[in-house]
Design a protein around this motif. Structure first.
Motif, mmCIF file in Angstrom:
data_model
loop_
_atom_site.group_PDB
_atom_site.id
_atom_site.type_symbol
_atom_site.label_atom_id
_atom_site.label_comp_id
_atom_site.label_asym_id
_atom_site.label_seq_id
_atom_site.Cartn_x
_atom_site.Cartn_y
_atom_site.Cartn_z
ATOM 1 N N ARG A 44 -43.287 13.662 1.600
ATOM 2 C CA ARG A 44 -41.973 13.105 1.229
ATOM 3 C C ARG A 44 -42.084 12.319 -0.071
ATOM 4 O O ARG A 44 -41.227 12.424 -0.947
ATOM 5 C CB ARG A 44 -41.468 12.220 2.370
ATOM 6 N N LEU A 45 -43.138 11.542 -0.198
ATOM 7 C CA LEU A 45 -43.370 10.808 -1.444
ATOM 8 C C LEU A 45 -43.499 11.771 -2.627
ATOM 9 O O LEU A 45 -42.921 11.526 -3.694
ATOM 10 C CB LEU A 45 -44.646 9.966 -1.333
ATOM 11 N N LEU A 100 -36.794 6.281 7.589
ATOM 12 C CA LEU A 100 -37.344 6.589 6.267
ATOM 13 C C LEU A 100 -37.076 8.034 5.871
ATOM 14 O O LEU A 100 -36.764 8.327 4.725
ATOM 15 C CB LEU A 100 -38.851 6.341 6.248
ATOM 16 N N TRP A 101 -37.227 8.929 6.822
ATOM 17 C CA TRP A 101 -37.047 10.339 6.488
ATOM 18 C C TRP A 101 -35.585 10.663 6.210
ATOM 19 O O TRP A 101 -35.273 11.490 5.365
ATOM 20 C CB TRP A 101 -37.585 11.236 7.595
ATOM 21 N N ALA A 110 -33.261 2.726 -9.530
ATOM 22 C CA ALA A 110 -33.646 1.584 -8.692
ATOM 23 C C ALA A 110 -33.640 1.975 -7.213
ATOM 24 O O ALA A 110 -34.521 1.573 -6.445
ATOM 25 C CB ALA A 110 -32.706 0.406 -8.935
ATOM 26 N N GLU A 111 -32.651 2.767 -6.827
ATOM 27 C CA GLU A 111 -32.567 3.244 -5.441
ATOM 28 C C GLU A 111 -33.760 4.145 -5.116
ATOM 29 O O GLU A 111 -34.372 4.043 -4.057
ATOM 30 C CB GLU A 111 -31.258 4.013 -5.275
ATOM 31 N N ARG A 112 -34.094 5.015 -6.045
ATOM 32 C CA ARG A 112 -35.233 5.918 -5.872
ATOM 33 C C ARG A 112 -36.536 5.113 -5.796
ATOM 34 O O ARG A 112 -37.389 5.380 -4.951
ATOM 35 C CB ARG A 112 -35.292 6.920 -7.020
ATOM 36 N N ALA A 113 -36.672 4.118 -6.650
ATOM 37 C CA ALA A 113 -37.877 3.278 -6.646
ATOM 38 C C ALA A 113 -37.998 2.515 -5.323
ATOM 39 O O ALA A 113 -39.102 2.352 -4.790
ATOM 40 C CB ALA A 113 -37.850 2.309 -7.823
ATOM 41 N N ALA A 114 -36.866 2.074 -4.790
ATOM 42 C CA ALA A 114 -36.888 1.362 -3.506
ATOM 43 C C ALA A 114 -37.341 2.299 -2.384
ATOM 44 O O ALA A 114 -38.122 1.899 -1.508
ATOM 45 C CB ALA A 114 -35.510 0.783 -3.199
ATOM 46 N N LEU A 115 -36.869 3.541 -2.407
ATOM 47 C CA LEU A 115 -37.293 4.510 -1.394
ATOM 48 C C LEU A 115 -38.787 4.804 -1.533
ATOM 49 O O LEU A 115 -39.509 4.848 -0.537
ATOM 50 C CB LEU A 115 -36.478 5.803 -1.503
ATOM 51 N N VAL A 116 -39.250 4.972 -2.754
ATOM 52 C CA VAL A 116 -40.681 5.207 -2.979
ATOM 53 C C VAL A 116 -41.489 4.027 -2.438
ATOM 54 O O VAL A 116 -42.506 4.217 -1.766
ATOM 55 C CB VAL A 116 -40.981 5.459 -4.478
ATOM 56 N N ALA A 117 -41.032 2.816 -2.689
ATOM 57 C CA ALA A 117 -41.744 1.627 -2.199
ATOM 58 C C ALA A 117 -41.783 1.605 -0.669
ATOM 59 O O ALA A 117 -42.822 1.287 -0.070
ATOM 60 C CB ALA A 117 -41.084 0.360 -2.739
#
Length: 168
Positions: A44-45, A100-101, A110-117
Motif C-alpha cells: 500500500r505504501l 488504514l486500508w 499534505a493529505e497524501r503525506a499524512a496517509l504515508v506517515a
C-alpha cells in the motif's frame, strides 16, 4: 536447567507440554498473519508513494474485500489469547489496518503525506509486534527443547500417528 545451556522461560513453566506445543504453534500462525499484514501495508505504501511520484489518480482498492482480510476482530481475539499466556503483557499495540486500508489519498500533497506517515507507523507497529512474536517463539522453542532434554520420551508425543514419520 543445569548443564544444558538453555535458558528456561518462567512465563511458560506453568504450561503443560501439550499446551506449550499448541502455544508455539499459535505464535507461528500469528507471525505468518502479521508478516502478511506487513507486506500488504508495504505494498500500500508503494502504491501511495508511486501515485504521488507519477501524479496519476490512484486506482482505489476494494476496501470491502481488504477490510475483511485485515479485520482485527478475529486477530484481536487470537492475539489476546497469546498475550494471556505471557505474564509481562509486553505486546505492542497494533494499528487499525482496516481503517488504514480504506483511506484513499486525495490530490492534496499534505493529505497524501499524512496517509504515508500513518502507513509507515503501521508498518513499524507490525514490525515491533513481529519482533516480539519472534522472541516468544524462540522462548517457547527453548522451553520445549529443555523439556525434551529432561524427558526425551516426551518428544515422541509430537510425532504423527500416521504417515512416513508415524510412531511405531
Amino acid at each position: 536447567m543445569v548443564g544444558t545451556g538453555l535458558e528456561r522461560c518462567a512465563d511458560l513453566a506453568h504450561l503443560p507440554l501439550e499446551q506449550l506445543r499448541a502455544y508455539r504453534g499459535e505464535l507461528a500462525t500469528e507471525e505468518d498473519r502479521v508478516s502478511y499484514w506487513r507486506r500488504l501495508i508495504q505494498a500500500r505504501l508503494d502504491v501511495v508513494r508511486g501515485d504521488a511520484r507519477s501524479r496519476r489518480a490512484p486506482s482505489p482498492p476494494d476496501p470491502q474485500r481488504l477490510r475483511e482480510a485485515l479485520s482485527t476482530g478475529a486477530a484481536a481475539s487470537r492475539r489476546t489469547a497469546l498475550v494471556r499466556v505471557r505474564q509481562d503483557g509486553e505486546a505492542p499495540p497494533l494499528p487499525d489496518l482496516a481503517v488504514l486500508w480504506a483511506s484513499l489519498p486525495g490530490e492534496d500533497p499534505a493529505e497524501r503525506a499524512a496517509l504515508v506517515a500513518r502507513l509507515e507507523r503501521a508498518e513499524q507497529d507490525l514490525s515491533a509486534y513481529r519482533t516480539t512474536l519472534h522472541r516468544w517463539i524462540d522462548e517457547a522453542t527453548t522451553e520445549l527443547i529443555a523439556r525434551y532434554r529432561e524427558d526425551p520420551s516426551s518428544c515422541l508425543a509430537a510425532l504423527p500417528l500416521q504417515g512416513p514419520f508415524a510412531r511405531r
